[in-house]
Design a protein around this motif. Structure first.
Motif, short mmCIF file in Angstrom:
data_model
loop_
_atom_site.label_atom_id
_atom_site.label_comp_id
_atom_site.label_asym_id
_atom_site.label_seq_id
_atom_site.Cartn_x
_atom_site.Cartn_y
_atom_site.Cartn_z
N GLY A 47 -17.05 -62.04 23.62
CA GLY A 47 -17.84 -62.89 23.02
C GLY A 47 -17.29 -64.17 22.56
O GLY A 47 -17.69 -64.35 21.49
N ILE A 48 -16.29 -64.33 22.63
CA ILE A 48 -14.99 -65.32 22.23
C ILE A 48 -16.21 -66.46 22.95
O ILE A 48 -14.85 -67.50 21.36
CB ILE A 48 -14.04 -65.83 23.33
CG1 ILE A 48 -12.89 -66.65 22.37
CG2 ILE A 48 -14.08 -65.51 24.66
CD1 ILE A 48 -11.06 -66.45 22.60
N LEU A 141 -10.16 -53.30 13.91
CA LEU A 141 -10.94 -52.95 13.85
C LEU A 141 -12.33 -53.98 12.51
O LEU A 141 -12.97 -53.60 12.52
CB LEU A 141 -11.60 -51.86 13.92
CG LEU A 141 -11.60 -50.66 15.06
CD1 LEU A 141 -11.72 -49.71 14.79
CD2 LEU A 141 -12.74 -51.33 16.40
N LEU A 142 -11.35 -54.46 11.80
CA LEU A 142 -11.36 -54.63 10.64
C LEU A 142 -12.23 -56.26 10.69
O LEU A 142 -11.84 -56.55 11.00
CB LEU A 142 -10.18 -55.03 9.43
CG LEU A 142 -9.45 -54.20 8.31
CD1 LEU A 142 -8.43 -54.36 8.02
CD2 LEU A 142 -10.82 -53.02 7.40
N PRO A 143 -13.68 -56.13 10.02
CA PRO A 143 -14.54 -57.22 10.10
C PRO A 143 -13.91 -58.78 10.46
O PRO A 143 -13.93 -60.04 10.66
CB PRO A 143 -15.11 -57.35 9.53
CG PRO A 143 -15.92 -55.93 9.06
CD PRO A 143 -14.13 -55.02 9.24
N GLN A 144 -12.74 -58.74 9.29
CA GLN A 144 -11.86 -60.33 8.85
C GLN A 144 -11.57 -60.22 10.23
O GLN A 144 -11.20 -61.69 10.77
CB GLN A 144 -11.44 -60.42 7.56
CG GLN A 144 -12.59 -60.08 6.34
CD GLN A 144 -12.04 -58.33 6.10
OE1 GLN A 144 -11.90 -57.78 6.34
NE2 GLN A 144 -11.86 -58.33 4.70
N VAL A 145 -10.43 -59.34 10.41
CA VAL A 145 -9.93 -59.59 11.73
C VAL A 145 -10.42 -60.01 12.76
O VAL A 145 -10.12 -61.00 13.51
CB VAL A 145 -8.57 -57.75 11.97
CG1 VAL A 145 -8.39 -58.67 13.58
CG2 VAL A 145 -8.16 -58.14 10.68
N ARG A 147 -13.45 -61.47 13.05
CA ARG A 147 -13.87 -62.53 12.76
C ARG A 147 -12.81 -64.15 13.07
O ARG A 147 -13.05 -64.89 14.09
CB ARG A 147 -14.79 -62.53 11.41
CG ARG A 147 -14.75 -64.24 10.97
CD ARG A 147 -15.13 -64.81 9.77
NE ARG A 147 -16.15 -65.59 9.85
CZ ARG A 147 -16.80 -67.08 9.36
NH1 ARG A 147 -17.12 -65.52 8.08
NH2 ARG A 147 -16.90 -67.68 8.73
N TYR A 148 -11.20 -64.39 12.60
CA TYR A 148 -10.38 -65.15 12.38
C TYR A 148 -9.90 -64.72 13.54
O TYR A 148 -8.96 -65.63 14.18
CB TYR A 148 -10.18 -65.02 11.80
CG TYR A 148 -10.79 -65.29 9.48
CD1 TYR A 148 -11.16 -66.66 10.01
CD2 TYR A 148 -11.19 -64.42 8.99
CE1 TYR A 148 -11.50 -67.33 8.96
CE2 TYR A 148 -12.14 -64.74 7.84
CZ TYR A 148 -12.10 -65.65 8.03
OH TYR A 148 -13.57 -66.33 7.62
N ALA A 149 -9.96 -63.29 14.90
CA ALA A 149 -9.18 -63.78 16.27
C ALA A 149 -10.30 -64.82 16.61
O ALA A 149 -9.25 -64.73 18.01
CB ALA A 149 -9.45 -62.30 16.49
N PRO A 354 -22.66 -52.89 14.71
CA PRO A 354 -23.71 -54.56 13.80
C PRO A 354 -22.48 -55.88 13.93
O PRO A 354 -23.67 -56.16 13.90
CB PRO A 354 -24.89 -53.36 13.23
CG PRO A 354 -24.59 -52.23 13.27
CD PRO A 354 -22.96 -52.16 13.75
N THR A 355 -22.17 -55.28 12.82
CA THR A 355 -20.95 -56.58 12.33
C THR A 355 -20.39 -56.84 13.55
O THR A 355 -20.67 -58.13 13.44
CB THR A 355 -20.16 -55.83 11.17
OG1 THR A 355 -20.66 -55.53 10.02
CG2 THR A 355 -19.68 -56.78 11.11
N SER A 356 -19.43 -56.33 14.04
CA SER A 356 -19.39 -56.92 15.63
C SER A 356 -20.02 -57.38 16.18
O SER A 356 -19.52 -58.78 16.94
CB SER A 356 -18.98 -55.17 15.93
OG SER A 356 -17.51 -54.93 15.11
N LEU A 357 -21.39 -57.29 16.29
CA LEU A 357 -21.86 -57.54 17.41
C LEU A 357 -22.52 -59.40 16.69
O LEU A 357 -22.88 -59.75 17.40
CB LEU A 357 -23.18 -57.18 17.99
CG LEU A 357 -23.18 -55.75 18.31
CD1 LEU A 357 -24.23 -54.98 18.71
CD2 LEU A 357 -22.83 -55.86 19.91
N SER A 358 -22.84 -58.84 15.46
CA SER A 358 -23.14 -60.21 15.07
C SER A 358 -21.74 -61.36 14.67
O SER A 358 -22.44 -62.16 14.25
CB SER A 358 -23.61 -59.33 13.05
OG SER A 358 -23.63 -61.25 13.04
N LEU A 359 -21.04 -60.85 14.31
CA LEU A 359 -20.14 -61.59 14.66
C LEU A 359 -19.48 -62.89 15.94
O LEU A 359 -19.13 -64.00 15.97
CB LEU A 359 -18.21 -60.95 14.08
CG LEU A 359 -18.22 -60.25 12.58
CD1 LEU A 359 -16.28 -59.65 12.55
CD2 LEU A 359 -17.93 -61.96 11.54
#
Length: 511
Positions: A47-48, A141-145, A147-149, A354-359
């Motif tokens: 999903g980049i 797997l961290l959400p911050q990682v 996101r900013y990747a 859910p967080t991964s999909l949302s990001l």
């Protein structure tokens, strides 16, 4: 009673730390490095494009990186100097691979993948292969990682450089070779030049060495290296301090502060467990300072001037991943059955879905400049006027010049490229009002309802002239913005409020 008479359990409490072992090339090392790298790469590519969306900060990178190097420098001298090196790097990448959306984000994906490999290697060296593998996977797997990747900014690159500088530090402690300290120093300096707040990791490294009670020659070598890094950063820091208006939007952290506190509490809790650590630098002594100190220092500075933004210290995730990885390794060793472990793993992964999909949706970012530009193109007609409320929102419609090709920017005196600015130079207030009255239809790009309004004269006169001489003919809401069509009302409203006089009169619109 002698120490031996107290029993083996007490004797183990007083045993010295295990000697450091260099990770030898082999299957374990390869797995610890490659698996986190591949997982981060896969998550980064997933999903980049975010449904072909781009948020405001990425739009700045995209537009500046398309300018030539001299224009980047001339612009950065006046505004956003802190990101100048990143813009120059992206300019060269665009020149090699094309300046599309994928090219904008792929460097961050690759950088974060390299960071994940470095975290795994750090965990391997400090706590063993299983802890290293788990730390690398947790980092991925961290959400911050995640996101900013997938953002075309400098934060993933800074995180990768700090990760490998940290590894160079750990390796330098037992070996003390000068070239190792040179590698550490040059990597840290490059991270700081990409973003100044990487220097806070240098502070965390110093605390790690002090807490670890390393020999004085090691502490002296680090001190000399740290001074060189700070000296190399100082000219940039002094010059960019004059551009503090670029961070004027930062307010006192609310939810960001809560997230920092949660991560800190989790990290401290993990560090209290008897982790299987080895070497002169213990894992908690390395991971806790880099997790807590950079954010804490920003919070302290924020008491005077708000500066705390979690992405500025994204590399704190290194400490979080190391501590969680080592704690999970300890937990696994305590379990007689792997069933509980697998249940916990599945539960965590399910919670992250859910967080991964949302990001990976446009709504996960504060703005979507591609959607804003497309809406302007759809709502506008050839010959319409275009107005940005405020002028800095011109960045939102500049990503694709075709979106505004047939519209007239009513406030623009000099475009961003020729003026070496981010959003161009606007006309005096009275000239803007006069130009607005030459048009019967204006497309206005505004922030979301309730957003802070600009108070400069140009933006005030735009608002007052629209209120007095135009009426709304429909508003389209897009992520982070509103696009409103205004139609000329030839019967001026008497309820225009302050600054409602016509352009030829003295009064508010002339301020």
């Amino acid at each position: 009673m002698s120490l031996d008479e107290r029993g083996p359990a007490v004797a183990r409490t007083f045993s010295p730390p295990l000697p450091a072992r260099r990770p030898s090339p082999g299957p374990a090392t390869a797995v610890v490095v490659i698996v986190p790298l591949l997982l981060t790469l896969a998550l980064g590519l997933w999903g980049i494009r975010r449904k072909n969306s781009m948020w405001g900060d990425e739009a700045v990178t995209y537009q500046l990186a398309h300018r030539d190097l001299s224009q980047i420098w001339l612009t950065a001298r006046e505004v956003d100097l802190v990101h100048a090196l990143h813009y120059a790097v992206m300019h060269e990448i665009f020149a090699l691979f094309g300046g599309g959306l994928l090219t904008l984000r792929l460097p961050s994906v690759l950088a974060m993948s390299v960071a994940a490999a470095g975290v795994g290697l750090l965990g391997l060296r400090l706590a063993g292969p299983r802890a290293g593998l788990l730390a690398g996977l947790v980092f991925s797997l961290l959400p911050q990682v995640q996101r900013y990747a997938q953002e075309g900014r400098s934060y993933a690159m800074v995180c990768a450089l700090v990760t490998w500088a940290t590894y160079a530090l750990v390796v330098s402690v037992p070996h003390r070779a000068r070239w190792r300290w040179a590698v550490y120093g040059s990597t840290m300096l490059l991270a700081c030049l990409l973003h100044e707040f990487a220097v806070l990791a240098l502070v965390a490294h110093g605390v790690t060495l002090i807490v670890s009670r390393v020999p004085r020659p090691v502490l002296r070598a680090w001190s000399v290296t740290a001074v060189c890094v700070v000296a190399g950063l100082l000219p940039l820091a002094i010059r960019s301090a004059g551009q503090s208006g670029q961070v004027a939007w930062i307010d006192w952290p609310g939810t960001r502060l809560l997230g920092f506190l949660v991560m800190s509490v989790v990290g401290v809790t993990c560090a209290r467990a008897p982790l299987g650590v080895r070497g002169p630098v213990r894992l908690p002594a390395l991971a806790l300072p880099i997790l807590v100190l950079p954010g804490l220092l920003l919070l302290i500075v924020s008491l005077v001037k708000p500066l705390f933004v979690d992405r500025y210290v994204l590399y704190s995730c290194i400490g979080m991943a190391l501590l969680l990885g080592a704690w999970m390794d300890h937990f696994q060793r305590l379990q007689q059955s792997s069933r509980t472990t697998w249940i916990a793993v599945v539960a965590v992964l399910a919670a992250l879905v859910p967080t991964s999909l949302s990001l990976r949706t446009p709504q996960s970012r504060s703005t979507d400049v591609i959607a804003i530009g497309a809406t302007v193109r759809e709502e506008g007609r050839p010959g319409d006027g275009l107005l940005h409320l405020s002028g800095r929102h011109r960045i939102w419609t500049a990503a694709n010049p075709e979106d505004t090709r047939f519209l007239t920017d009513l406030a623009l005196a000099q475009d961003p490229v020729s003026s070496n600015t981010l959003a161009g130079i606007e006309l005096p207030a009275q000239d803007i009002a006069a130009r607005m009255l030459e048009f019967d239809r204006i497309i206005a790009v505004r922030g979301p309802a309730g957003a802070h309004s600009s108070t400069n004269p140009q933006d005030e006169v735009k608002t007052s002239t629209l209120r007095r001489y135009f009426r709304e003919d429909g508003t389209t809401h897009v992520t982070g913005a509103r696009v409103t069509v205004y139609v000329r009302d030839h019967a001026p409203s008497p309820k225009a409020g302050p600054g409602s006089n016509s352009p030829g009169e003295s009064g508010g619109v002339m301020r």
